[in-house]
Motif scaffolding. Structure first.
Motif, PDB file in Angstrom:
ATOM      1  N   ALA A 172     -14.096  37.170 -26.781  1.00 28.54           N
ATOM      2  CA  ALA A 172     -14.517  38.547 -26.559  1.00 28.54           C
ATOM      3  C   ALA A 172     -15.699  38.914 -27.454  1.00 28.54           C
ATOM      4  CB  ALA A 172     -13.347  39.497 -26.803  1.00 28.54           C
ATOM      5  N   GLU A 173     -15.686  38.425 -28.695  1.00 30.69           N
ATOM      6  CA  GLU A 173     -16.793  38.713 -29.613  1.00 30.69           C
ATOM      7  C   GLU A 173     -18.089  38.070 -29.143  1.00 30.69           C
ATOM      8  OE1 GLU A 173     -16.829  40.740 -32.027  1.00 30.69           O
ATOM      9  OE2 GLU A 173     -14.733  41.063 -32.599  1.00 30.69           O
ATOM     10  N   TYR A 174     -18.014  36.879 -28.598  1.00 28.29           N
ATOM     11  CA  TYR A 174     -19.206  36.234 -28.060  1.00 28.29           C
ATOM     12  C   TYR A 174     -19.713  36.955 -26.809  1.00 28.29           C
ATOM     13  CZ  TYR A 174     -20.031  32.029 -30.875  1.00 28.29           C
ATOM     14  OH  TYR A 174     -20.392  31.163 -31.878  1.00 28.29           O
ATOM     15  N   GLU A 175     -18.789  37.380 -25.946  1.00 27.03           N
ATOM     16  CA  GLU A 175     -19.182  38.080 -24.724  1.00 27.03           C
ATOM     17  C   GLU A 175     -19.931  39.377 -25.051  1.00 27.03           C
ATOM     18  OE1 GLU A 175     -19.106  37.313 -21.627  1.00 27.03           O
ATOM     19  OE2 GLU A 175     -17.702  35.627 -21.460  1.00 27.03           O
ATOM     20  N   VAL A 228     -23.192  31.483 -35.496  1.00 29.42           N
ATOM     21  CA  VAL A 228     -24.563  31.750 -35.037  1.00 29.42           C
ATOM     22  C   VAL A 228     -25.568  31.542 -36.167  1.00 29.42           C
ATOM     23  CG1 VAL A 228     -26.125  33.510 -34.127  1.00 29.42           C
ATOM     24  CG2 VAL A 228     -23.797  33.325 -33.226  1.00 29.42           C
ATOM     25  N   ASN A 229     -25.199  31.935 -37.375  1.00 24.37           N
ATOM     26  CA  ASN A 229     -26.107  31.793 -38.518  1.00 24.37           C
ATOM     27  C   ASN A 229     -26.094  30.396 -39.128  1.00 24.37           C
ATOM     28  OD1 ASN A 229     -26.961  34.459 -38.333  1.00 24.37           O
ATOM     29  ND2 ASN A 229     -25.395  35.207 -39.751  1.00 24.37           N
ATOM     30  N   GLY A 230     -25.200  29.520 -38.619  1.00 18.44           N
ATOM     31  CA  GLY A 230     -25.168  28.146 -39.104  1.00 18.44           C
ATOM     32  C   GLY A 230     -24.292  27.912 -40.314  1.00 18.44           C
ATOM     33  N   ASP A 231     -23.532  28.929 -40.744  1.00 20.66           N
ATOM     34  CA  ASP A 231     -22.644  28.757 -41.901  1.00 20.66           C
ATOM     35  C   ASP A 231     -21.360  28.018 -41.513  1.00 20.66           C
ATOM     36  OD1 ASP A 231     -24.477  30.189 -43.430  1.00 20.66           O
ATOM     37  OD2 ASP A 231     -23.552  32.114 -42.913  1.00 20.66           O
ATOM     38  N   PHE A 232     -20.901  28.218 -40.277  1.00 26.93           N
ATOM     39  CA  PHE A 232     -19.716  27.540 -39.775  1.00 26.93           C
ATOM     40  C   PHE A 232     -20.106  26.609 -38.632  1.00 26.93           C
ATOM     41  CE2 PHE A 232     -17.114  31.608 -40.878  1.00 26.93           C
ATOM     42  CZ  PHE A 232     -17.236  31.302 -42.224  1.00 26.93           C
ATOM     43  N   GLU A 233     -19.298  25.619 -38.400  1.00 28.90           N
ATOM     44  CA  GLU A 233     -19.542  24.667 -37.311  1.00 28.90           C
ATOM     45  C   GLU A 233     -18.637  25.015 -36.128  1.00 28.90           C
ATOM     46  OE1 GLU A 233     -19.288  19.867 -36.343  1.00 28.90           O
ATOM     47  OE2 GLU A 233     -18.817  20.641 -38.358  1.00 28.90           O
ATOM     48  N   ALA A 234     -19.219  25.042 -34.931  1.00 28.97           N
ATOM     49  CA  ALA A 234     -18.450  25.288 -33.713  1.00 28.97           C
ATOM     50  C   ALA A 234     -17.878  23.962 -33.211  1.00 28.97           C
ATOM     51  CB  ALA A 234     -19.335  25.931 -32.652  1.00 28.97           C
ATOM     52  N   MET A 264     -18.654  26.112 -28.514  1.00 28.24           N
ATOM     53  CA  MET A 264     -19.929  25.396 -28.464  1.00 28.24           C
ATOM     54  C   MET A 264     -20.786  25.888 -27.296  1.00 28.24           C
ATOM     55  SD  MET A 264     -18.484  21.560 -29.364  1.00 28.24           S
ATOM     56  CE  MET A 264     -20.068  20.769 -29.138  1.00 28.24           C
ATOM     57  N   LYS A 265     -20.127  26.144 -26.154  1.00 25.78           N
ATOM     58  CA  LYS A 265     -20.870  26.642 -24.985  1.00 25.78           C
ATOM     59  C   LYS A 265     -21.407  28.048 -25.243  1.00 25.78           C
ATOM     60  CE  LYS A 265     -18.320  23.967 -21.493  1.00 25.78           C
ATOM     61  NZ  LYS A 265     -17.427  24.072 -20.303  1.00 25.78           N
ATOM     62  N   TYR A 266     -20.571  28.919 -25.821  1.00 26.17           N
ATOM     63  CA  TYR A 266     -21.018  30.275 -26.132  1.00 26.17           C
ATOM     64  C   TYR A 266     -22.181  30.254 -27.123  1.00 26.17           C
ATOM     65  CZ  TYR A 266     -17.383  33.047 -23.804  1.00 26.17           C
ATOM     66  OH  TYR A 266     -16.591  33.683 -22.873  1.00 26.17           O
ATOM     67  N   ILE A 275     -25.477  29.410 -25.447  1.00 30.29           N
ATOM     68  CA  ILE A 275     -26.041  30.498 -24.640  1.00 30.29           C
ATOM     69  C   ILE A 275     -26.663  31.562 -25.540  1.00 30.29           C
ATOM     70  CG2 ILE A 275     -25.513  32.314 -22.969  1.00 30.29           C
ATOM     71  CD1 ILE A 275     -23.267  30.567 -21.892  1.00 30.29           C
ATOM     72  N   VAL A 276     -25.999  31.889 -26.667  1.00 29.57           N
ATOM     73  CA  VAL A 276     -26.541  32.879 -27.600  1.00 29.57           C
ATOM     74  C   VAL A 276     -27.876  32.403 -28.171  1.00 29.57           C
ATOM     75  CG1 VAL A 276     -26.189  33.995 -29.832  1.00 29.57           C
ATOM     76  CG2 VAL A 276     -24.310  33.881 -28.192  1.00 29.57           C
ATOM     77  N   LYS A 277     -27.948  31.126 -28.525  1.00 29.91           N
ATOM     78  CA  LYS A 277     -29.206  30.580 -29.056  1.00 29.91           C
ATOM     79  C   LYS A 277     -30.331  30.686 -28.025  1.00 29.91           C
ATOM     80  CE  LYS A 277     -27.753  28.870 -33.113  1.00 29.91           C
ATOM     81  NZ  LYS A 277     -28.328  29.270 -34.416  1.00 29.91           N
ATOM     82  N   GLU A 278     -30.000  30.439 -26.755  1.00 32.54           N
ATOM     83  CA  GLU A 278     -31.011  30.526 -25.702  1.00 32.54           C
ATOM     84  C   GLU A 278     -31.490  31.969 -25.507  1.00 32.54           C
ATOM     85  OE1 GLU A 278     -29.176  28.776 -22.318  1.00 32.54           O
ATOM     86  OE2 GLU A 278     -29.462  26.698 -22.990  1.00 32.54           O
TER      87      GLU A 278
END
Length: 396
Positions: free
Chosen positions: A252-255, A285-291, A297-299, A302-305
């Motif tokens: 939900a947070e990614y959406e 998103v900021n690269g502090d944690f690994e997905a 990973m898919k979300y 899409i956010v990066k794009e």
């Protein structure tokens, strides 16, 4: 011109009647006459205030130097500018001959009730719609070029809007209207028209930073998200999404993050600061944690794009107590039995963003739509005058 300061309600009514007849010649008449109309409101006790007396003296000075107006020539291209104040909308229609801007018509509209609370961009949309109604013969007989510093082109040409803006855009589809960035001011009367604006001179929305507050809510009874977009001018737009699928809190947070980015990009914003209370999403998103999970990973991809095309993008994590408005919206959206609030843009999302079917281009060869798309998007027209005229009719 021989009138003295007004002291009775009948004299003020006579004055407002005269000013209504002179409205075509008065620059920003809504602002100039506001104090006079306030003194004769039915529910208000009549009182000739010092503000009204000062406005009357200034009005008499303005009437001594009324501008010269002309009638437009047949098939002549006309231009329109808008001025928005706290209390009224104003527009000036003009023609351009031999490098000089010549005034054709002044119009003004005093804001009432809900109109006073419209977002700034909607006030410009209302000004254009008001001008198309009051100056309908000119809009039907001439090509109109709108000079503005607001992102109206996308709204009124591609119909990517909702609510009142979409209604106004649909009603004006039959007119030949083009949008251009405001140019240098020519002519003293016209310069006075814009110089009286109470709104500060703002940079285009794309050059300033939008703030977006997002929050997602996932419960056993439903899932939803809330977005609050704040424009550089300070206008706030509330947006709620209700999901027809079950999602986790992180999904939900990614959406909601994706929804906020898409909303701002639709308003032609290029600089966005996002505030979220999700430590996991902000960290990934900021690269502090690994997905690691496939869905995350898919979300993240899409956010990066979505963020790749922006000039400026930041994502900041704040405590839930500092994000209470977006949190309240998300809980409202996730409630299964809630009514739709009138002040909130509402959408029901049927599937996850990562489950969207990929779109494949089958044929990229030219079609009959290419020329129309080029005209609507970039204003390109055929060199032949007849073909140019036909293209404008087809596009409308």
């Amino acid at each position: 011109m021989d009138m003295k300061s007004q002291w009775t309600i009948k004299e003020v009514q006579r004055l407002t009647g005269c000013l209504a007849a002179l409205g075509r010649f008065l620059s920003r008449s809504g602002d100039k006459c506001r104090y006079f109309f306030q003194t004769i409101k039915k529910k208000a006790m009549f009182e000739w205030t010092e503000e009204a007396d000062e406005a009357f003296v200034q009005l008499k000075g303005h009437l001594h130097t009324l501008p010269r107006l002309v009638s437009p020539l047949k098939s002549e291209k006309l231009f329109i500018y808008f001025a928005i104040s706290e209390h009224s909308l104003s527009a000036v229609l003009l023609a351009e001959r031999d490098g000089h801007q010549i005034l054709v018509y002044f119009i003004s509209h005093v804001l009432h009730n809900a109109e006073l609370k419209y977002p700034h961009i909607e006030k410009f949309g209302l000004a254009l719609y008001m001008a198309s109604n009051k100056l309908r013969p000119y809009f039907l007989a001439h090509s109109i070029v709108v000079y503005t510093d607001q992102p109206l082109k996308k709204t009124f040409t591609t119909l990517e809007a909702s609510g009142l803006m979409l209604k106004w855009a649909l009603e004006m589809r039959g007119f030949d209207i083009a949008f251009e960035t405001r140019k240098a001011i020519k002519g003293q009367a016209f310069a006075d028209f814009l110089a009286e604006m109470t709104r500060p001179d703002l940079q285009p929305a794309g050059d300033q930073i939008w703030k977006v507050f997002v929050d997602g809510s996932a419960t056993t009874t439903g899932c939803g998200t809330g977005v609050i977009c704040q424009s550089p001018e300070g206008d706030k737009f509330e947006y709620a999404l209700r999901f027809q699928f079950q999602a986790s809190n992180n999904e939900a947070e990614y959406e909601v993050l994706l929804a906020g980015l898409k909303m701002c990009k639709a308003a032609e914003a290029t600089k966005i600061d996002v505030i979220s209370d999700s430590l996991l999403v902000v960290g990934q998103v900021n690269g502090d944690f690994e997905a690691r999970e496939p869905a995350m990973m898919k979300y993240l991809k899409i956010v990066k794009e979505e963020a790749k095309g922006l000039d400026h993008f930041t994502l900041q994590q704040v405590p839930r107590s500092s994000n209470h408005q977006a949190d309240a919206l998300s809980k409202l959206a996730s409630s299964a039995s809630c009514d739709t609030p009138r002040s909130v843009f509402w959408e029901v999302k049927e599937r996850r963003s990562i489950d969207a079917e990929p779109v494949h281009i089958v044929d990229r060869s030219s079609t009959w739509m290419d020329e129309i798309i080029s005209y609507l998007k970039d204003g390109l027209l055929p060199s032949d005058p007849k073909e140019s005229w036909l293209m404008k009719k087809r596009a409308a």
